[in-house]
Design an enzyme around this catalytic site. Structure first.
Site: not given
Length: 418
Positions: A162, A165, A297, A371
């Site tokens: 992404h 990010e 992420h 994350e």
């Protein structure tokens, strides 16, 4: 029963069970903005929001932040949740500071070249393929005898799937530095490099990353997808475009302007196919050499494992009780080192067509998502070192498990005996 109930709730709310948004079709000019949604407190409620096609960016008690187009906002409101006015854009980062902190695509390439020049005996650069706009999707292989494909357990860590990010590429580059700089002086790192083949791909969505970093304020465009045109807009969410349970379960959108647009078919995005082809290329003699996969992420501070498409912990023929226990035990151990929350992906909300579901469900590679933290997709440059340092130990431990992940549950003799 839960699936039936969810379908009933969605039908009442005017949201298609097989589609992605509300009753009104989005216009080609719809653009995304960020919103705060108040009310969702469970995975099932968050999944109802995800089913509209909105991208859930952050989860807190009783609320989520989303990036959504107007038709998705309307669908969320029909579900009975409160949606705020659009949130403000990220605070601008001074241009001079931004230029010397987060790596641009060109700087990432230069960094990899520099590492190879400094550590040619253990580091080798490779090009896995091309992005939609023709940029190289590159990575580094780290191992002793790096030019030889040895019979050693392999790991693959990817980042920046992404675009916005941004911290994720820094984590990948930091890990490359940790391994190369520690080789020969740190016995633990030396042993890992000598006994593993470690592949790291810091920017697997280079077109999106370049576009996100190209803005007047240098604060970022909040861009998530790749840059491949579609029928109504631009971009496919690469983390909804993989071929395991693609588009199955309301965890992605069929609308081109949506942040979670899944593409026209599994692997319809060139970048997805490059990653999948690389993983498939590691099948040697009919056996997958990759034993551990990690997709990095940000910014929810989580350690996740499959599956994302179902709430079930185990799935007949796809996730046994021992396989689930191994994922869960490793995930909890890793989270104990970086302070993140460990959970199955669907405990957050339902997703489909994701990297982890595919690498495990299709290739049987033990798979995880980190994350990272930082409080936003654009934490200040001063936060980079602190944030990447949090997961250094976790990355080393995850790499160590490549010899036999089942060691985590004490069943190495059952599953990994020579």
């Amino acid at each position: 029963m839960l699936a039936i109930l969810s379908a009933f709730v969605l039908a009442v709310a005017g949201v298609s069970v097989t589609g992605s948004a509300g009753a009104s079709a989005p216009g080609p000019g719809e653009t995304s903005q960020r919103y705060l949604v108040t009310g969702p407190a469970t995975a099932q409620q968050r999944s109802l929001i995800a089913r509209t096609g909105a991208a859930i960016d952050a989860v807190r008690a009783g609320e989520v932040e989303v990036t959504a187009i107007p038709s998705e906002v309307a669908a969320i409101r029909r579900l009975g949740f409160r949606v705020s006015a659009p949130l403000p854009a990220p605070a601008p980062v001074p241009t001079a500071q931004a230029a010397t902190s987060y790596h641009t695509y060109a700087e990432m390439q230069a960094e990899l070249n520099s590492v190879v020049a400094a550590y040619p005996q253990i580091a080798q650069k490779f090009v896995a393929g091309k992005s939609y706009q023709g940029r190289d999707i590159v990575g580094l292989k780290i191992s002793d005898n790096v030019a030889t494909d040895e019979n050693e357990p392999e790991v693959l860590y990817i980042a920046n799937i992404h675009a916005r990010e941004r911290l994720t590429a820094e984590q990948a580059l930091d890990y490359i530095g940790q391994l190369t700089q520690g080789y020969g002086s740190n016995s633990r790192i030396t042993d890992l490099v000598n006994s593993r083949e470690i592949y790291v791909m810091p920017m697997v969505n280079p077109d999106g990353q370049v576009y996100d970093m190209t803005s007047d304020t240098q604060a970022g465009r909040n861009w998530r997808k790749n840059r491949q045109p579609n029928s109504t807009s631009t971009g496919t969410d690469l983390n909804r475009n993989f071929g395991y349970r693609w588009g199955c379960c309301g965890g992605s959108s069929g609308t081109g302007s949506s942040e979670t647009y899944r593409g026209t078919a599994a692997e319809s995005a060139p970048e997805t196919k490059v990653i999948a082809n690389f993983v498939r290329s590691r099948v040697v003699g009919g056996k997958q050499q990759l034993k551990i996969f990690l997709d990095i992420h940000s910014e929810a501070e989580l350690v996740l494992w499959p599956f994302g498409y179902t709430y079930s912990d185990t799935v007949a023929g796809a996730m046994s009780s021992d396989e689930e226990a191994t994922h869960r035990t490793i995930g909890r151990e890793l989270a104990g080192t970086n302070g993140f929350t460990p959970e199955q992906s669907s405990d957050l909300y339902i997703t489909d067509g994701t990297t982890d579901d595919w690498t495990w469900g299709n290739q049987r590679i033990f798979s995880f998502t980190f994350e990272l933290g930082g409080g936003s997709f654009y934490p200040p440059p001063s936060a980079i070192d602190t944030q990447v340092a949090r997961s250094r130990e976790a990355l080393l431990r995850l790499t160590a498990y490549a010899d036999c992940p089942y060691r985590a549950i004490g069943k190495q003799s059952q599953y990994c005996a020579a």
